[in-house]
Design a protein around this motif. Structure first.
Motif, short mmCIF file in Angstrom:
data_model
loop_
_atom_site.label_atom_id
_atom_site.label_comp_id
_atom_site.label_asym_id
_atom_site.label_seq_id
_atom_site.Cartn_x
_atom_site.Cartn_y
_atom_site.Cartn_z
N ILE A 185 10.17 1.76 12.49
CA ILE A 185 9.85 1.19 13.64
C ILE A 185 10.23 0.08 13.53
N ALA A 186 10.46 -0.54 12.57
CA ALA A 186 10.95 -2.14 12.33
C ALA A 186 12.36 -2.26 12.81
N GLN A 187 13.11 -1.08 12.82
CA GLN A 187 14.47 -1.27 12.92
C GLN A 187 14.59 -2.18 14.50
N GLY A 188 15.52 -2.97 14.55
CA GLY A 188 16.03 -3.50 15.93
C GLY A 188 14.93 -4.45 16.48
N THR A 189 13.81 -4.55 15.53
CA THR A 189 12.62 -5.81 16.01
C THR A 189 12.81 -7.04 15.06
N PRO A 190 12.27 -7.93 15.42
CA PRO A 190 12.01 -8.99 14.45
C PRO A 190 11.50 -8.63 12.98
N CYS A 191 10.95 -7.72 12.95
CA CYS A 191 10.29 -7.12 11.62
C CYS A 191 11.18 -6.29 10.77
N GLU A 192 12.77 -6.17 11.16
CA GLU A 192 13.73 -5.34 10.39
C GLU A 192 13.57 -5.96 9.12
N GLY A 193 13.58 -5.12 8.13
CA GLY A 193 13.80 -5.79 6.66
C GLY A 193 12.82 -6.23 5.96
N MET A 194 11.70 -6.30 6.71
CA MET A 194 10.32 -6.87 6.23
C MET A 194 9.80 -6.09 4.98
N THR A 195 8.97 -6.94 4.03
CA THR A 195 8.18 -5.96 3.04
C THR A 195 6.66 -5.89 3.34
N LEU A 196 6.38 -4.80 3.33
CA LEU A 196 4.99 -4.70 3.82
C LEU A 196 4.15 -4.35 2.30
N GLU A 197 2.93 -5.21 2.11
CA GLU A 197 2.07 -5.05 1.11
C GLU A 197 0.91 -4.52 1.47
N ILE A 198 0.21 -3.39 0.62
CA ILE A 198 -0.85 -2.80 1.42
C ILE A 198 -1.93 -2.77 0.34
N GLU A 199 -3.14 -3.52 0.78
CA GLU A 199 -4.19 -3.27 -0.07
C GLU A 199 -5.35 -2.56 0.23
N HIS A 200 -5.57 -1.58 -0.75
CA HIS A 200 -6.86 -0.87 -0.41
C HIS A 200 -8.25 -1.45 -0.79
N LYS A 201 -9.16 -1.52 0.17
CA LYS A 201 -10.60 -1.91 -0.14
C LYS A 201 -11.40 -0.81 -0.44
N ALA A 202 -12.10 -0.88 -1.53
CA ALA A 202 -13.06 0.27 -1.79
C ALA A 202 -14.18 0.37 -0.69
N LEU A 203 -14.59 1.58 -0.43
CA LEU A 203 -15.72 1.85 0.30
C LEU A 203 -16.95 1.70 -0.59
N GLN A 204 -17.97 0.96 0.11
CA GLN A 204 -19.15 0.71 -0.70
C GLN A 204 -20.55 1.28 -0.12
N ALA A 205 -21.28 1.52 -1.21
CA ALA A 205 -22.60 2.27 -0.82
C ALA A 205 -23.73 1.15 -1.27
N LYS A 206 -24.78 1.60 -0.88
CA LYS A 206 -26.18 0.89 -1.65
C LYS A 206 -26.99 2.03 -1.90
N CYS A 207 -27.47 2.12 -3.03
CA CYS A 207 -28.28 2.97 -3.53
C CYS A 207 -29.67 2.62 -3.27
N ARG A 208 -30.40 3.81 -2.63
CA ARG A 208 -31.66 3.61 -1.93
C ARG A 208 -32.76 3.65 -3.43
N THR A 209 -32.41 4.00 -4.42
CA THR A 209 -33.26 4.14 -5.49
C THR A 209 -33.27 2.76 -6.20
N CYS A 210 -32.18 2.47 -6.92
CA CYS A 210 -32.26 1.08 -7.48
C CYS A 210 -31.68 -0.07 -6.61
N GLY A 211 -31.21 0.01 -5.62
CA GLY A 211 -30.73 -1.07 -4.49
C GLY A 211 -29.37 -1.63 -4.87
N SER A 212 -28.57 -1.24 -6.09
CA SER A 212 -27.32 -1.78 -6.29
C SER A 212 -26.45 -1.31 -5.29
N ILE A 213 -25.33 -2.29 -5.06
CA ILE A 213 -24.10 -2.06 -4.30
C ILE A 213 -23.10 -1.61 -5.17
N PHE A 214 -22.35 -0.39 -4.83
CA PHE A 214 -21.48 0.08 -5.77
C PHE A 214 -20.21 0.52 -5.07
#
Lengths: 119, 221
Positions: free
Chosen positions: A50-79
């Motif tokens: 999609i970047a072809q022919g736009t100012p973004c052509e040839g750019m490098t894209l770095e993708i960071e994944h952020k983990a989904l977090q949950a809160k335990c109802r038993t001990c209260g910790s976030i994991f």
């Protein structure tokens, strides 16, 4: 496949930023949550196409994944949640609340030096 | 070289429309649910049966999302409900802007509830908020009982899980599908998800779904 829509939005956003700064973008960093279901290879391929022919052509894209977090109802910790085997990392319990997933975020753009000194 | 922190949401333009949609629906007091599943799980058949069985009790308007054709909208209209067909022309999900155009064509005044049938796909539609009050995921028996484990995002995000085509379990020998496993796997991801095993073909279990819908249309959300 929705990565193409994400790539289009990324290209639009970066092109806007580049235009307002009169600078050429060479690298961008984005982050996403687990529930955004982003496949890196598919997104990078779509972005490149999609970047072809736009100012973004040839750019490098770095993708960071952020983990989904949950809160335990038993001990209260976030994991960090492993969706294939969800249990509390501290007590092993299965009673938890999923916390809001990280959004798709354009974190940072790296530009080449500006040509005319305008900000 | 210059590094600039941006911190902008990539799907911000979608969110703008999602907010417009939820505001419009709230102004009319119409709850809206986004129905998501693989192709062929029976979404349209569920809608047609729901509209027919609730005729005179619940006025349902439908936004149909498909890559091509208006076959689904025709089926909904044949059941005497207003339907707007959106063709995504290749895109694997509905966007909030498309739904915004669809809502403008629905007679919201004369409805009790709006149901959106998303493009058949268990992954992509879950990433795009449309301004709905909740998502409904449909899993049909022939797809297999491993889907909540393999496609966790949509099961984690949905308010309701409809397990469709349970009539196929009657014979007992043709389809291996463990309803209890689906319950356990879906609940592990999402404790508050409502699970209704149904057959849109025979009508089995559909009353539970109708009761839930009627409650949404009447009560607080």
């Amino acid at each position: 496949m929705h990565e193409t829509a994400v790539a289009q939005s990324l290209v639009d956003l970066i092109a806007q930023e580049a235009q307002s700064r009169h600078a050429r973008p060479i690298r961008a960093k984005m982050s996403c949550g687990e529930l955004n279901a982003i496949n890196d290879e598919v997104l990078s391929f779509a972005f490149e196409a999609i970047a072809q022919g736009t100012p973004c052509e040839g750019m490098t894209l770095e993708i960071e994944h952020k983990a989904l977090q949950a809160k335990c109802r038993t001990c209260g910790s976030i994991f960090a949640v492993d969706l294939t085997d969800v249990k509390c990392a501290s007590c092993g319990g299965g009673d938890f609340e999923l916390l809001p997933d990280a959004p798709l975020l354009l974190e940072q753009i790296e530009f080449e030096g500006t040509d005319d000194g305008e900000s | 070289m210059e590094r600039v922190d941006i911190g902008k949401k990539v799907l911000a333009s979608n969110e703008v429309y999602a907010l417009k949609n939820s505001q419009l629906l709230a102004r009319y007091g119409r709850p809206c649910f986004n129905i998501i599943s693989s192709p062929g799980s029976g979404k349209t058949t569920i809608l047609v049966r729901t509209i027919t069985d609730l005729a005179g009790m619940l006025r349902i308007g439908v936004i149909e999302g498909d890559i091509q054709t208006d076959i689904d909208a025709q089926r909904i209209r044949a059941a005497q409900a207003p339907a707007v067909q959106i063709n995504t022309e290749g895109a694997c999900h509905l966007s909030a802007a498309q739904v915004n155009r669809g809502l403008a064509e629905l007679p919201l005044d004369g409805l009790d509830i709006v149901l959106i049938e998303n493009v058949g796909n268990l992954v992509c539609p879950s990433a795009f908020e449309l301004g709905e009050n909740g998502k409904v995921v449909v899993l049909s028996v022939p797809e297999g009982d491993d889907k909540p484990v393999k496609y966790p995002a949509i099961f984690a995000k949905s308010r309701v899980l409809l397990i469709n085509k349970i009539d196929l379990l009657q014979g007992g020998t043709q389809v291996d599908f463990d309803v209890d496993r689906v319950h356990a796997d879906a609940r592990r991801l999402n404790q508050s998800i409502e699970i209704f095993p149904v057959s849109a073909k025979t009508g089995a279990g559909m009353q539970n779904w109708y009761d839930w819908l009627a409650h949404q249309a009447r009560g607080p959300r």
